[in-house]
Each structure stands twice: as structure tokens, then as C-alpha cells.
Design a protein around this motif. Structure first.
Motif, PDB file in Angstrom:
ATOM      1  N   SER A 152      13.343   1.863 -20.268  1.00 35.21           N
ATOM      2  CA  SER A 152      11.969   1.908 -20.795  1.00 35.21           C
ATOM      3  C   SER A 152      11.793   1.246 -22.155  1.00 35.21           C
ATOM      4  CB  SER A 152      11.470   3.361 -20.855  1.00 35.21           C
ATOM      5  OG  SER A 152      11.498   3.939 -19.567  1.00 35.21           O
ATOM      6  N   TYR A 153      12.598   0.245 -22.463  1.00 38.51           N
ATOM      7  CA  TYR A 153      12.389  -0.516 -23.692  1.00 38.51           C
ATOM      8  C   TYR A 153      11.226  -1.484 -23.518  1.00 38.51           C
ATOM      9  CZ  TYR A 153      16.802   0.802 -25.980  1.00 38.51           C
ATOM     10  OH  TYR A 153      17.817   1.487 -26.593  1.00 38.51           O
ATOM     11  N   LYS A 154      10.473  -1.684 -24.575  1.00 35.70           N
ATOM     12  CA  LYS A 154       9.580  -2.830 -24.644  1.00 35.70           C
ATOM     13  C   LYS A 154      10.472  -4.048 -24.852  1.00 35.70           C
ATOM     14  CE  LYS A 154       6.155  -5.139 -27.543  1.00 35.70           C
ATOM     15  NZ  LYS A 154       5.295  -5.074 -28.773  1.00 35.70           N
ATOM     16  N   LYS A 157      11.288 -19.768 -15.161  1.00 34.29           N
ATOM     17  CA  LYS A 157      12.116 -18.612 -14.811  1.00 34.29           C
ATOM     18  C   LYS A 157      11.771 -17.413 -15.679  1.00 34.29           C
ATOM     19  CE  LYS A 157      16.214 -20.811 -12.800  1.00 34.29           C
ATOM     20  NZ  LYS A 157      17.690 -20.969 -12.916  1.00 34.29           N
ATOM     21  N   LEU A 158      11.457 -17.671 -16.938  1.00 35.76           N
ATOM     22  CA  LEU A 158      11.115 -16.585 -17.853  1.00 35.76           C
ATOM     23  C   LEU A 158       9.856 -15.870 -17.393  1.00 35.76           C
ATOM     24  CD1 LEU A 158      12.127 -15.322 -20.505  1.00 35.76           C
ATOM     25  CD2 LEU A 158      10.595 -16.884 -21.730  1.00 35.76           C
ATOM     26  N   THR A 159       8.882 -16.625 -16.931  1.00 40.57           N
ATOM     27  CA  THR A 159       7.644 -16.037 -16.416  1.00 40.57           C
ATOM     28  C   THR A 159       7.921 -15.188 -15.181  1.00 40.57           C
ATOM     29  OG1 THR A 159       6.328 -17.896 -17.255  1.00 40.57           O
ATOM     30  CG2 THR A 159       5.335 -16.533 -15.527  1.00 40.57           C
ATOM     31  N   GLU A 160       8.806 -15.681 -14.310  1.00 41.57           N
ATOM     32  CA  GLU A 160       9.175 -14.921 -13.105  1.00 41.57           C
ATOM     33  C   GLU A 160       9.829 -13.587 -13.472  1.00 41.57           C
ATOM     34  OE1 GLU A 160      11.663 -17.258 -10.617  1.00 41.57           O
ATOM     35  OE2 GLU A 160      10.196 -18.872 -10.346  1.00 41.57           O
ATOM     36  N   VAL A 161      10.742 -13.638 -14.453  1.00 43.42           N
ATOM     37  CA  VAL A 161      11.427 -12.416 -14.877  1.00 43.42           C
ATOM     38  C   VAL A 161      10.438 -11.435 -15.499  1.00 43.42           C
ATOM     39  CG1 VAL A 161      13.123 -11.485 -16.506  1.00 43.42           C
ATOM     40  CG2 VAL A 161      13.667 -13.525 -15.170  1.00 43.42           C
ATOM     41  N   PHE A 219       9.117  -1.929 -13.408  1.00 40.42           N
ATOM     42  CA  PHE A 219       9.396  -0.834 -14.348  1.00 40.42           C
ATOM     43  C   PHE A 219       8.201  -0.423 -15.212  1.00 40.42           C
ATOM     44  CE2 PHE A 219      13.446  -3.027 -13.590  1.00 40.42           C
ATOM     45  CZ  PHE A 219      14.195  -1.965 -13.111  1.00 40.42           C
ATOM     46  N   ASN A 220       7.090  -1.162 -15.089  1.00 42.06           N
ATOM     47  CA  ASN A 220       5.892  -0.824 -15.851  1.00 42.06           C
ATOM     48  C   ASN A 220       6.173  -0.756 -17.350  1.00 42.06           C
ATOM     49  OD1 ASN A 220       3.140  -0.207 -16.120  1.00 42.06           O
ATOM     50  ND2 ASN A 220       3.534   2.000 -16.105  1.00 42.06           N
ATOM     51  N   VAL A 221       6.880  -1.769 -17.854  1.00 42.11           N
ATOM     52  CA  VAL A 221       7.164  -1.855 -19.285  1.00 42.11           C
ATOM     53  C   VAL A 221       6.442  -3.059 -19.876  1.00 42.11           C
ATOM     54  CG1 VAL A 221       9.399  -0.710 -19.158  1.00 42.11           C
ATOM     55  CG2 VAL A 221       9.265  -3.191 -18.825  1.00 42.11           C
ATOM     56  N   GLU A 222       6.192  -3.003 -21.172  1.00 40.11           N
ATOM     57  CA  GLU A 222       5.534  -4.108 -21.854  1.00 40.11           C
ATOM     58  C   GLU A 222       6.549  -5.207 -22.145  1.00 40.11           C
ATOM     59  OE1 GLU A 222       3.092  -5.061 -25.999  1.00 40.11           O
ATOM     60  OE2 GLU A 222       3.553  -2.987 -25.440  1.00 40.11           O
ATOM     61  N   ILE A 223       6.211  -6.441 -21.805  1.00 45.33           N
ATOM     62  CA  ILE A 223       7.136  -7.552 -22.005  1.00 45.33           C
ATOM     63  C   ILE A 223       6.418  -8.731 -22.651  1.00 45.33           C
ATOM     64  CG2 ILE A 223       8.633  -9.250 -20.871  1.00 45.33           C
ATOM     65  CD1 ILE A 223       9.190  -7.213 -18.715  1.00 45.33           C
ATOM     66  N   VAL A 224       7.035  -9.264 -23.682  1.00 46.26           N
ATOM     67  CA  VAL A 224       6.574 -10.495 -24.329  1.00 46.26           C
ATOM     68  C   VAL A 224       7.573 -11.591 -24.004  1.00 46.26           C
ATOM     69  CG1 VAL A 224       6.083 -11.643 -26.516  1.00 46.26           C
ATOM     70  CG2 VAL A 224       5.461  -9.231 -26.203  1.00 46.26           C
TER      71      VAL A 224
END
Length: 259
Positions: A25-27, A37-41, A49-54
Motif C-alpha cells: 500500500s505504498y504510494k 511500458k511505464l504507463t502500462e505498469v 492494488f488501488n494505490v496512487e502512482i505517479v
């Protein structure tokens, strides 16, 4: 919610480590040169996992890119830093591309060191934080035919162990992960006839290596070598001359290139 920053997060060990962090549950702030690939990940981990990702698309071989990353992050405190990004290059130093080698040194040494320094101040001030630096089994001996790669990984191990010692009692830990050959996209970036492309013996699973390193980081170990055989290989250079160790690596590299 705690925040983790991972470089080289679009594939291989970086992806597996990001997956473990997302499960906890890390942001996430994920950095990679491969925007697609980064966008896919990002989409996959956000959905699963419903986590915030930048997601930050950055070329880590460029000067001052570490400061650029921190400027993008702003005031967000980093609780975990994973310096995973890297690549290799096979060939004799007199014949290999300096452009490629200087980029490697910037990624492995300059950017990793600078990003560690920029993140470390906040960690020390808060009295908590964990850093995982990607070294290699290659760090334990010179590596003819991959001289810059081996040397840069040796630097990363030495640097990580030194600051880990300096940080004792601060609540901040630094771990150097030193895997042997691992099945990742790394092999594709070395060269079409590189030894890394052909070694099958002792080839580790990226998921298992990432989990081993992740657990070592959480425990605050200064270094971690996945696999009993790799631990054995890491200590061999202590019992033979440096010249002998160098010659053995040269023969293995050359043989794997010929096979």
C-alpha cells in the motif's frame, strides 16, 4: 500513506519491487526512460492494488536529472528509495562506445548517488527511511569484457556499505542488493553476443530476487546476496589473488561469448 520512489520501474527487478511496494500500500513514484511500458505498469498497479502512482519518464543518464525528479516530486516525503535503473555493455574497453559507457556511469554512479543524497536529508530529518541500491555479484571482482559495468557495481556496493555505517542510529538504513545473473530485460541491453545473453546456469528468477532484496531492505541489512551459490562466488576472490580472480572472469566471459 508512505511513499516509495523506484527507478527503472517499467520492467525486470524494478517492476517486481514496485509490485511488492504496491502490495504493501505504498504510494509509488515510478521512474523509467520507457514511457510506454511505464504507463502500462502504472495502469496495472493502480487497477490491481488501488494505490496512487505517479509515473515520471526520465533519462537517468542526463546531467542533473536527479534534481529534476525531486522538483517534480515537490514536498512529497520519500520513505523508500529504490535505485534500480541500470544496463550493461559487453566488449573490450578499447573498442566499446564511450557514449554508451558514459551514460552507464551517469546512471549507475552519478544519478544514483545524487538522488540518494537528495532523498537522504529528509529521511534523516524525519528519523526514518529505507534505501535499496542495485549492485551486483559483479561488485566483488574486476570484470574484463564488462569493465565499466563491474567497476560501477563495485562502487555502488562500497558506497552503500559506507553510508549504511554512517547512518547507524539515525533510523535510516541503506541496503545494497547484489544478485547474480537474473532473467530480466537487462540481458537485451548488453549486446547480442554478450555473456549475459547466454548464461543459463545459475540464472535467477526476477520475482525471487526482488523479494529477497525487499525483505533485506525491510530488515535494514547493509548488503544482500540472493542464493547460496552466489554467496559462495562472492567470497572466492578473498582466497585467491586478484590477478587470478580477474583471469577467471575473463575466461568465463570469453567462453560464454563463443558458445
Amino acid at each position: 500513506m508512505k511513499t516509495a520512489l523506484v527507478t527503472g520501474a517499467a520492467s525486470g527487478l524494478g517492476y517486481e519491487l514496485a509490485l511488492l511496494l504496491a502490495k504493501d500500500s505504498y504510494k509509488l513514484i515510478l521512474v523509467d526512460i520507457d514511457s510506454s511500458k511505464l504507463t502500462e505498469v502504472k495502469t496495472e498497479l493502480e487497477t490491481q492494488f488501488n494505490v496512487e502512482i505517479v509515473a515520471l519518464t526520465k533519462d537517468l543518464s542526463l546531467p542533473n536529472v536527479s534534481q529534476d525528479i525531486m522538483d517534480n516530486i515537490g514536498d512529497t516525503p520519500i520513505d523508500v528509495l529504490i535505485n534500480n535503473a541500470g544496463f550493461g555493455l559487453f566488449g573490450t574497453f578499447s573498442e566499446t562506445s564511450w557514449e554508451r559507457e558514459s551514460a552507464m556511469l551517469n546512471v549507475h554512479v552519478i544519478t544514483t548517488t545524487h538522488l540518494t543524497k537528495l532523498v537522504l536529508e529528509g529521511m534523516v530529518n524525519r528519523g526514518s527511511g529505507k534505501i535499496l541500491n542495485m549492485s551486483s555479484l559483479a561488485a566483488f571482482q574486476p570484470g574484463p569484457l564488462m569493465s565499466i559495468y563491474y567497476a560501477s557495481k563495485s562502487y555502488m556496493l562500497s558506497f552503500s556499505e559506507a553510508i549504511a555505517n554512517e547512518l547507524k542510529g539515525t533510523g535510516v538504513t541503506v541496503t545494497a542488493l547484489c544478485p547474480g545473473p537474473t532473467k530480466t530485460a537487462f540481458q537485451e541491453t548488453v549486446s547480442e553476443d554478450a555473456s549475459e545473453n547466454k548464461i543459463q546456469f545459475n540464472m535467477a528468477c526476477a520475482k525471487e530476487v526482488a523479494l529477497y532484496g525487499y525483505k533485506a531492505m525491510l530488515k535494514g541489512k547493509s548488503y544482500a546476496i540472493p542464493g547460496k551459490f552466489n554467496k559462495f562466488l562472492a567470497v572466492i576472490p578473498r582466497f585467491i589473488t586478484r590477478n587470478a580472480a580477474t583471469c577467471i572472469v575473463r575466461k568465463l566471459q570469453a567462453k560464454n561469448r563463443e558458445d
